[in-house]
Design a protein around this motif. Sequence first.
Motif, mmCIF file in Angstrom:
data_model
loop_
_atom_site.group_PDB
_atom_site.id
_atom_site.type_symbol
_atom_site.label_atom_id
_atom_site.label_comp_id
_atom_site.label_asym_id
_atom_site.label_seq_id
_atom_site.Cartn_x
_atom_site.Cartn_y
_atom_site.Cartn_z
ATOM 1 N N GLY A 69 0.774 -1.234 0.000
ATOM 2 C CA GLY A 69 0.000 0.000 0.000
ATOM 3 C C GLY A 69 0.804 1.282 0.000
ATOM 4 N N ARG A 70 2.081 1.222 0.368
ATOM 5 C CA ARG A 70 2.856 2.460 0.475
ATOM 6 C C ARG A 70 3.133 3.110 -0.883
ATOM 7 N NH1 ARG A 70 7.265 1.365 5.392
ATOM 8 N NH2 ARG A 70 5.832 1.958 7.062
ATOM 9 N N ASP A 71 3.116 2.326 -1.964
ATOM 10 C CA ASP A 71 3.377 2.899 -3.282
ATOM 11 C C ASP A 71 2.242 3.821 -3.723
ATOM 12 O OD1 ASP A 71 1.627 0.779 -3.506
ATOM 13 O OD2 ASP A 71 2.388 0.116 -5.458
ATOM 14 N N LYS A 72 1.102 3.786 -3.043
ATOM 15 C CA LYS A 72 0.011 4.714 -3.343
ATOM 16 C C LYS A 72 0.314 6.101 -2.777
ATOM 17 C CE LYS A 72 -3.522 1.081 -3.242
ATOM 18 N NZ LYS A 72 -4.726 0.566 -2.536
ATOM 19 N N THR A 73 1.146 6.139 -1.764
ATOM 20 C CA THR A 73 1.474 7.393 -1.084
ATOM 21 C C THR A 73 2.850 7.921 -1.482
ATOM 22 O OG1 THR A 73 0.168 6.635 0.801
ATOM 23 C CG2 THR A 73 1.635 8.492 1.196
ATOM 24 N N TYR A 74 3.762 6.998 -1.819
ATOM 25 C CA TYR A 74 5.151 7.376 -2.073
ATOM 26 C C TYR A 74 5.648 6.873 -3.430
ATOM 27 C CZ TYR A 74 5.047 7.972 2.997
ATOM 28 O OH TYR A 74 4.720 8.349 4.269
ATOM 29 N N ILE A 75 6.619 7.595 -3.976
ATOM 30 C CA ILE A 75 7.411 7.131 -5.112
ATOM 31 C C ILE A 75 8.767 6.743 -4.539
ATOM 32 C CG2 ILE A 75 8.433 7.735 -7.335
ATOM 33 C CD1 ILE A 75 6.323 10.050 -7.438
ATOM 34 N N PHE A 76 9.102 5.471 -4.596
ATOM 35 C CA PHE A 76 10.340 5.005 -3.967
ATOM 36 C C PHE A 76 11.546 5.233 -4.877
ATOM 37 C CE2 PHE A 76 7.179 2.824 -1.468
ATOM 38 C CZ PHE A 76 7.725 2.827 -0.197
ATOM 39 N N SER A 77 12.681 5.531 -4.253
ATOM 40 C CA SER A 77 13.924 5.688 -5.006
ATOM 41 C C SER A 77 14.232 4.399 -5.761
ATOM 42 C CB SER A 77 15.083 6.040 -4.065
ATOM 43 O OG SER A 77 15.235 5.073 -3.042
ATOM 44 N N GLU A 78 14.931 4.545 -6.881
ATOM 45 C CA GLU A 78 15.234 3.385 -7.716
ATOM 46 C C GLU A 78 16.055 2.360 -6.953
ATOM 47 O OE1 GLU A 78 17.564 2.260 -11.882
ATOM 48 O OE2 GLU A 78 17.124 4.349 -11.395
ATOM 49 N N GLN A 79 16.969 2.828 -6.129
ATOM 50 C CA GLN A 79 17.832 1.931 -5.365
ATOM 51 C C GLN A 79 17.639 2.154 -3.865
ATOM 52 O OE1 GLN A 79 21.844 1.065 -6.560
ATOM 53 N NE2 GLN A 79 21.653 2.374 -8.352
ATOM 54 N N PRO A 80 17.800 1.108 -3.065
ATOM 55 C CA PRO A 80 17.767 1.297 -1.603
ATOM 56 C C PRO A 80 18.973 2.114 -1.156
ATOM 57 C CG PRO A 80 18.435 -0.947 -2.156
ATOM 58 C CD PRO A 80 18.027 -0.303 -3.440
ATOM 59 N N ILE A 81 18.783 2.912 -0.120
ATOM 60 C CA ILE A 81 19.917 3.679 0.398
ATOM 61 C C ILE A 81 20.791 2.829 1.327
ATOM 62 C CG2 ILE A 81 19.016 6.002 0.077
ATOM 63 C CD1 ILE A 81 17.881 5.961 2.854
ATOM 64 N N PHE A 82 20.190 1.826 1.961
ATOM 65 C CA PHE A 82 20.934 0.798 2.697
ATOM 66 C C PHE A 82 19.962 -0.326 3.049
ATOM 67 C CE2 PHE A 82 20.165 4.471 5.534
ATOM 68 C CZ PHE A 82 19.276 3.938 6.444
ATOM 69 N N THR A 83 20.450 -1.364 3.698
ATOM 70 C CA THR A 83 19.629 -2.530 4.047
ATOM 71 C C THR A 83 19.640 -2.735 5.560
ATOM 72 O OG1 THR A 83 20.047 -3.606 1.927
ATOM 73 C CG2 THR A 83 19.323 -5.020 3.733
ATOM 74 N N LEU A 84 18.460 -2.892 6.140
ATOM 75 C CA LEU A 84 18.337 -3.150 7.574
ATOM 76 C C LEU A 84 18.403 -4.649 7.836
ATOM 77 C CD1 LEU A 84 15.425 -0.713 8.518
ATOM 78 C CD2 LEU A 84 17.894 -0.267 8.502
ATOM 79 N N ASP A 85 19.089 -5.002 8.911
ATOM 80 C CA ASP A 85 19.245 -6.396 9.331
ATOM 81 C C ASP A 85 18.450 -6.580 10.626
ATOM 82 O OD1 ASP A 85 20.066 -8.872 10.201
ATOM 83 O OD2 ASP A 85 22.181 -8.362 10.428
ATOM 84 N N MET A 86 17.242 -7.123 10.521
ATOM 85 C CA MET A 86 16.356 -7.235 11.676
ATOM 86 C C MET A 86 16.760 -8.401 12.582
ATOM 87 S SD MET A 86 14.416 -4.717 11.505
ATOM 88 C CE MET A 86 13.627 -3.534 10.405
#
Length: 225
Positions: A69-86
Motif C-alpha cells: 500500500g505504500r506505493d500509493k502514497t510514495y514514489i520510492f527511489s530506484e535503489q535502496p539507500i541501505f539494508t536493515l538487518d532485523m
Amino acid sequence: MRLIATHVPPYFNYADDGSVSGIGADILKAAGKNCDIQIELSNHTWARALRHAEMGHADAIAPLAKTNGRDKTYIFSEQPIFTLDMAVFTLKENKQPISADLRELYGKTIGTIRNVYISEAFEVAKKQKRFKLAARERYDAMALSISRNRLYAFVGDRRMGEYGVSLQGLEDKVVASEQSLNMMPVYLAYSRKAGRTELYSKFDKCLSDTINKNSQSSTQEAKAG
C-alpha cells in the motif's frame, strides 16, 4: 528539497545544534551536492514523520521500507539507500536460536519501534497475539527496559540496536540474535502529495549514481584489504 530523516543512529544522527551525520545522511548530502540541489534534513518521531510526508509537508522521508500500500502514497527511489538487518535483542542469559515462527518469543513482552515493519513472520505472530507488544520511540530505552526486566526482548535493526545498547553501556548484558529475522532494503520515499515529480526524478538519478559510486569504492577497498 525538504527531507525528513528520523534520528536513527548510526544512519541519521542529529546533534544538539541540529546538524546531522551518519551513513544515510552522508549519501543524501552527497547526492544533493552532485546535482546541485539543496538538501534540508529535519528530524521528527517516526509516527509524525510519516504523517508529514503523507500530507505533503515534506518532499521525502527516509529510511522507508516497501510494504503493502505504500506505493500509493510514495514514489520510492530506484535503489535502496541501505539494508536493515532485523534481529532479536535480549539478555545474554536468554539468548537462543530463534525459530522461523518466533515461538521463543510467545507469551513474552516484546519491544519494537512504533510503526516499523519487522518481517512477515513477526506480523503474523503479532496478529495472532502470540506476544505482548510494547511500542517505543528509541532503541536505547528498549535496551534499558530489558536490563531492568521490563521487556523480555526487543526486535529491530541490528546496527540501530547495537548503537542503542552501547549508549546505555549494556554491551555485556544485552545481545543480538545471531540469525536475522529479515534483511530489508530501505529507500528514500518521495511524497506523491507534495507533487514535485520533476525534481524527484532529477535527484533520484544523482542518488543512484552516488550509491553506485559508494558501492564500487567499498568493493575496491575490500579487495585491497
